[in-house]
Design an enzyme around this catalytic site. Structure first.
Site, short mmCIF file in Angstrom:
data_model
loop_
_atom_site.label_atom_id
_atom_site.label_comp_id
_atom_site.label_asym_id
_atom_site.label_seq_id
_atom_site.Cartn_x
_atom_site.Cartn_y
_atom_site.Cartn_z
N GLU A 5 4.44 -8.76 -0.11
CA GLU A 5 4.57 -10.12 -1.04
C GLU A 5 3.22 -10.51 -1.76
OE1 GLU A 5 4.99 -13.67 1.37
OE2 GLU A 5 6.75 -12.75 2.57
N ASP A 15 8.61 -5.12 6.38
CA ASP A 15 7.41 -6.07 5.80
C ASP A 15 5.88 -5.86 6.47
OD1 ASP A 15 8.94 -7.71 4.25
OD2 ASP A 15 9.22 -9.38 5.88
N GLU A 43 13.14 -13.84 -4.84
CA GLU A 43 13.42 -14.89 -3.76
C GLU A 43 13.36 -16.18 -4.27
OE1 GLU A 43 13.04 -16.57 0.72
OE2 GLU A 43 11.73 -14.77 0.13
N SER A 85 10.47 -12.42 9.08
CA SER A 85 11.44 -13.52 9.35
C SER A 85 11.72 -13.44 10.87
CB SER A 85 12.70 -13.35 8.59
OG SER A 85 13.37 -12.18 8.84
#
Length: 267
Positions: free
Chosen positions: A117, A86, A184, A48
């Site tokens: 992810e 991440d 999420e 992010s």
């Protein structure tokens, strides 16, 4: 608050005891010290940063080298919180690329856990990483790295078919060896169900209050986001005189169950 360093085992014990886990994103040493002092349990160096620090419209442009740089900055500033980092876009395209990327983040960036992810497509990567001693946090539901494929930041799990896929992915990821899970922007009922089903800690963002813990982008909860503020966030700077006070209020709200409230979910 104990000053002992937080580990994945600590978070598992917190889940077993029903203690809520307070998490925030972090990108530099100064904020790492502030988050530690506030009692944050998990610091996420999220990709992010591409949006909140670099000004991109998605996380896709963020590179592995940039992630390692910011992770190292955070590692130098924090002492207590677990450091999760991440793996950026396409770093997990193959298990071999994931190995190399995880090594970079852990050896150069100081990461203690790497976050990946995706569900079924990442099963072999998660399995092989954990077999080699790399702790993995899986990320299900809304996947920011897939924003161009799905056509935007769309909430997930609204229909039974997609909800069932997320359930299946969650169970499969735990069986593959994942130590943590982020959910999420999924319905609160689905997130609560998954949290009760798996034995690993589940951290929610826009997924209701039934998860084992919560995470927000630190810029959002401090009112520093100059763009569209997520509906599930809360500005903890309102009514407070310092960043330290706002961070402490966030931790207290997560621990008590006050955050997220009924209106602070994705649905």
């Amino acid at each position: 608050m104990s000053l002992a360093p937080i580990s994945v085992a600590t978070l598992a014990a917190m889940k077993a005891k029903g203690e809520r886990i307070a998490s925030l994103t972090c990108y530099d040493a100064s904020f790492a010290r502030l988050l530690d002092a506030a009692g944050v349990d998990l610091m996420l160096v999220g990709d992010s940063l591409g949006m909140v620090l670099q000004g991109h419209t998605s996380t896709v442009p963020v590179t592995l080298e940039q992630m390692a740089y910011h992770a190292a900055c955070v590692a130098r500033g924090r002492q207590r919180a677990l450091l999760v980092v991440d793996l950026p876009f396409l770093a997990c395209a193959t298990p071999e690329r994931a190995f190399a990327a995880a090594a970079c983040l852990m050896q150069d960036g100081g990461a203690e856990v790497v976050k990946i992810e995706g569900g079924e497509v990442q099963l072999e990567t998660v399995r092989r990483l954990t077999e080699q001693g790399v702790p993995v946090c899986t990320h299900l539901g809304l996947l920011p790295q897939s924003v161009h494929r799905v056509g935007g930041y769309r909430f997930q799990g609204r229909d039974e078919a997609s909800a069932q896929r997320i359930r299946q992915d969650a169970i499969a990821m735990e069986q593959a060896g994942a130590s943590l899970m982020v959910l999420e922007c999924v319905p609160a009922a689905l997130a609560a169900e998954i949290t009760a089903t798996v034995s690993i800690p589940v951290i929610g963002i826009g997924a209701g209050g039934g998860c084992d813990g919560q995470v927000l982008v630190v810029h959002d909860m401090l009112g520093l986001n100059l763009g569209r503020v997520p509906s599930f966030s809360r500005n903890f700077m309102i009514g407070r005189e310092s960043v330290s006070e706002a961070l402490a209020a966030y931790v207290a709200a997560v621990k008590s169950g006050d955050f997220p409230g009924p209106g602070e979910t994705a649905f």
